[in-house]
Motif scaffolding. Structure first.
Motif, PDB file in Angstrom:
ATOM      1  N   TYR A   1       5.338  -6.900   6.224  1.00  0.00           N
ATOM      2  CA  TYR A   1       5.975  -5.620   5.940  1.00  0.00           C
ATOM      3  C   TYR A   1       5.268  -4.907   4.802  1.00  0.00           C
ATOM      4  O   TYR A   1       5.764  -4.810   3.681  1.00  0.00           O
ATOM      5  CB  TYR A   1       7.456  -5.813   5.626  1.00  0.00           C
ATOM      6  CG  TYR A   1       8.217  -6.354   6.808  1.00  0.00           C
ATOM      7  CD1 TYR A   1       8.309  -5.625   7.974  1.00  0.00           C
ATOM      8  CD2 TYR A   1       8.832  -7.592   6.763  1.00  0.00           C
ATOM      9  CE1 TYR A   1       8.985  -6.114   9.075  1.00  0.00           C
ATOM     10  CE2 TYR A   1       9.517  -8.096   7.855  1.00  0.00           C
ATOM     11  CZ  TYR A   1       9.583  -7.344   9.005  1.00  0.00           C
ATOM     12  OH  TYR A   1      10.260  -7.836  10.080  1.00  0.00           O
TER      13      TYR A   1
ATOM     14  N   THR B   1       2.536  -1.296   4.102  1.00  0.00           N
ATOM     15  CA  THR B   1       2.050  -0.044   4.677  1.00  0.00           C
ATOM     16  C   THR B   1       0.581  -0.186   5.043  1.00  0.00           C
ATOM     17  O   THR B   1      -0.048  -1.206   4.794  1.00  0.00           O
ATOM     18  CB  THR B   1       2.230   1.108   3.680  1.00  0.00           C
ATOM     19  OG1 THR B   1       1.433   0.835   2.526  1.00  0.00           O
ATOM     20  CG2 THR B   1       3.684   1.291   3.285  1.00  0.00           C
ATOM     21  N   ASP B   2       0.009   0.884   5.601  1.00  0.00           N
ATOM     22  CA  ASP B   2      -1.407   0.869   5.963  1.00  0.00           C
ATOM     23  C   ASP B   2      -2.291   0.728   4.729  1.00  0.00           C
ATOM     24  O   ASP B   2      -3.402   0.199   4.804  1.00  0.00           O
ATOM     25  CB  ASP B   2      -1.781   2.138   6.718  1.00  0.00           C
ATOM     26  CG  ASP B   2      -1.114   2.198   8.086  1.00  0.00           C
ATOM     27  OD1 ASP B   2      -0.816   1.125   8.630  1.00  0.00           O
ATOM     28  OD2 ASP B   2      -0.897   3.316   8.585  1.00  0.00           O
TER      29      ASP B   2
ATOM     30  N   VAL C   1       6.676  -2.758   1.442  1.00  0.00           N
ATOM     31  CA  VAL C   1       7.840  -1.921   1.742  1.00  0.00           C
ATOM     32  C   VAL C   1       9.062  -2.733   1.325  1.00  0.00           C
ATOM     33  O   VAL C   1       9.529  -3.596   2.063  1.00  0.00           O
ATOM     34  CB  VAL C   1       7.891  -1.562   3.242  1.00  0.00           C
ATOM     35  CG1 VAL C   1       9.084  -0.659   3.526  1.00  0.00           C
ATOM     36  CG2 VAL C   1       6.604  -0.919   3.686  1.00  0.00           C
TER      37      VAL C   1
END
Length: 54
Positions: free
Chosen positions: A10, A12-13, A18
């Motif tokens: 979990y 982000t790119d 997150v």
């Protein structure tokens, strides 16, 4: 094993975590253990009380 997968999945790119998803996933990993214990507690206590007595 599962906790490591949760913390690495979990993100982000950009690679930042997150926190909302990580918190939700960790709660979903932890909550079933006490629930199973509470459901099976009567059987645990009955087994312990009969196994050690003469």
């Amino acid at each position: 094993m599962l906790a490591v997968a949760v913390m690495t999945t979990y993100v982000t790119d950009a690679g930042t975590p997150v926190p909302q998803l990580q918190a939700a996933a960790s709660v979903m990993c932890v909550v079933p253990i006490p629930l199973i214990f509470l459901v099976a507690q009567r059987g645990f206590v009955a087994g312990m009380s009969t196994s050690g007595l003469k």
